[in-house]
Enzyme design. Structure first.
Site, PDB file in Angstrom:
ATOM      1  CB  CYS A  62       4.376  11.802  37.216  1.00 14.11           C
ATOM      2  SG  CYS A  62       4.224  10.204  38.268  1.00 14.11           S
ATOM      3  CB  SER A  63       5.611  11.890  31.164  1.00 14.11           C
ATOM      4  OG  SER A  63       4.338  11.782  30.489  1.00 14.11           O
ATOM      5  CB  ALA A  64       2.633  16.557  31.952  1.00 16.41           C
ATOM      6  N   GLY A 110       6.837  17.204  30.071  1.00 15.22           N
ATOM      7  CA  GLY A 110       7.674  16.607  28.770  1.00 15.22           C
ATOM      8  C   GLY A 110       9.119  16.901  28.495  1.00 15.22           C
ATOM      9  N   GLY A 111       9.546  17.677  29.452  1.00 19.60           N
ATOM     10  CA  GLY A 111      11.023  17.974  29.433  1.00 19.60           C
ATOM     11  C   GLY A 111      11.908  16.767  29.609  1.00 19.60           C
ATOM     12  CE  LYS A 112      12.417  15.836  35.872  1.00 19.59           C
ATOM     13  NZ  LYS A 112      11.345  17.084  35.609  1.00 19.59           N
ATOM     14  CG  ASP A 167       0.171  14.134  32.924  1.00 19.98           C
ATOM     15  OD1 ASP A 167       1.149  14.469  33.691  1.00 19.98           O
ATOM     16  OD2 ASP A 167      -1.190  14.882  32.898  1.00 19.98           O
ATOM     17  CG  ASP A 173       9.900  14.397  37.656  1.00 19.79           C
ATOM     18  OD1 ASP A 173      10.586  14.927  39.015  1.00 19.79           O
ATOM     19  OD2 ASP A 173       9.258  15.534  37.211  1.00 19.79           O
ATOM     20  CB  CYS A 225      10.426  20.281  41.404  1.00 19.23           C
ATOM     21  SG  CYS A 225       8.644  20.393  41.305  1.00 19.23           S
TER      22      CYS A 225
END
Length: 448
Positions: A259-261, A263-265, A283, A329, A382
């Site tokens: 779940c990558s958006a 994109g920070g991680k 994503d 994430d 988060c």
């Protein structure tokens, strides 16, 4: 841009945020860019919009004695009153009489003389009589809800989970600003050199204890530097950096970010891998997958393959035991990032948490089989809700004996976090008040 226009734009923004459940930060950014609002006016607009949204419950409590009308007040009028009282109570650069006069002019321009007279009368009554005293609210949870502008149901839920002190501290932290943090791209620049460059530009910075790539910015606008423009640094909260640090991705590995958006991680992961190996990034939305590709290009990272894909269906894309490292994430309620996205606390209900927990469980269930034996999986959110964090991980581990909590996880946390009050048997809960970061949960699972 004249003051009247700025404040009329603020009324429009507040109404759109409330009615469309739009994210305040995205709407503000779009408005500033599309109308080419000068930086001084943009700063004022941002401050009033964020402040009014942040303190909405408090402002409604302040206004309630002065709105004894049977008629339903239109949303834009209520938001005009809220933003005016916010300025009168929390800002001191504009005198009350000027705020009231401008509000009446906006009411006249958007409505008619009758609305202008109503707005003027309400605000003059507030000025004359003062706002009601919150200390007279006898119920502790209700008083904290009003004083810190959090829904009462959420306060009671947190008190049940963490007790009064943690909840009180969290609510006050959510109403304060946190310092910005950035991550250096180590294949382009060292942290020391980046800090030297920022110092030359007049910035005040500190090293982050969460990541060797992290810099905390106490003074200065990173968006106006060549370091940001040319992809030498990227904005990322410290707690988010910690997730990737604990993933322990190494050069040459095969890594999945389910779940990558935004994109920070995933870009941080590619940096940790020295741009060697492969990172599959997914994503649910094609537009967000495209944003990840653009972010990777800006940072000069070539090992990320970002595609649209539902994390619950990735077994159709990859064989079981394909990855050395997996990051989940998970989509969540977002209650750990209220400081930056204050509208979140009004847009979620208790039932949403249960629906999200089911989605999170489904993602973990479907993604975990893609991990190699001996591989590591980080689960993070988060948010600060146990049903999305500890309880979910406990349930997954109980049903899957082939996966265990990685016992080395806690010992490998950065020294400053070793004694964090948020440690549990299942993982680490970072609260916004502890290190002035986003609220975040993370844990590390190993396949045996």
């Amino acid at each position: 841009m004249q003051s009247f226009k700025v404040r009329e734009t603020i009324v429009e923004l507040l109404t759109r945020i409330e009615q469309d459940s739009g994210y305040s930060h995205l709407l503000i950014d779009h408005e500033i860019k599309s109308k080419s609002i000068p930086s001084k006016d943009a700063a004022l607009l941002t401050e009033i919009v964020y402040g009014t949204v942040q303190m909405q419950i408090t402002l409604d409590y302040y206004l309630s004695p002065f709105l004894q009308t049977k008629k339903k007040i239109q949303p834009w009028i209520r938001n005009l009153l809220r933003m005016s009282v916010y300025q009168m109570q929390f800002l001191d650069r504009v005198p009350d009489h000027a705020i009231i006069h401008e509000a009446a002019e906006i009411a006249k321009h958007r409505g008619h003389k009758g609305i202008a007279s109503f707005v003027n009368g309400v605000l003059r009554s507030v000025q004359r009589n003062g706002v009601p005293d919150t200390s007279k609210i006898e119920d502790d949870a209700k008083r904290l809800a009003v004083e810190t502008s959090h829904p009462e149901w959420l306060i009671r839920r947190w008190v049940d989970m963490y007790g009064w002190r943690v909840t009180e501290d969290m609510c006050h932290a959510n109403s304060s600003q946190k310092p910005m943090s950035v991550r250096v791209q180590p294949l382009k620049i060292s942290r020391d050199r980046a800090m030297d460059e920022l110092h030359e530009l007049g910035f005040e910075t500190r090293e982050s204890g969460f990541s060797g790539q992290g810099i905390i910015i106490d003074k200065g606008n990173i968006l106006k530097t060549w370091l940001f423009d040319e992809g030498y640094v990227t904005i990322q909260d410290q707690s988010s950096m910690l997730v990737t640090e604990m993933l322990q991705a190494e050069p040459g590995m095969a890594v999945l970010d389910a779940c990558s958006a935004p994109g920070g991680k995933v870009t941080h992961t590619a940096e940790k891998m020295e741009n060697k190996g492969s990172v599959a990034a997914y994503d649910l939305h094609a537009k967000k997958a495209k944003q990840i590709r653009q972010k990777a290009d800006q940072l000069g990272l070539t090992i990320i393959n970002a595609k649209q894909g539902d994390a619950r269906k990735l077994q159709t894309e990859h064989k079981q035991e394909s990855f050395d490292r997996i990051l989940v994430d998970a989509p969540c309620s977002g209650f750990g990032v209220i400081r930056g996205k204050p509208d979140i606390k009004y847009n979620k209900q208790e039932k949403d948490i249960h629906q999200l927990a089911q989605i999170q469980a489904d993602i973990l269930e479907q993604v975990a089989p893609l991990l190699k034996k001996g591989g590591l999986l980080i689960y993070s959110t988060c948010t600060v809700d146990k049903d999305e964090n500890e309880h979910l991980v406990e349930s997954f581990l109980a049903q899957h004996p082939e996966f265990v909590l990685d016992e080395t996880f806690f010992g490998e946390l950065p020294p400053m976090i070793q004694q964090s009050p948020g440690q549990s048997a299942t993982g680490l809960q970072l609260f916004p008040q502890t290190f002035s970061t986003d609220g975040f949960f993370l844990t590390r699972i190993k396949r045996v």
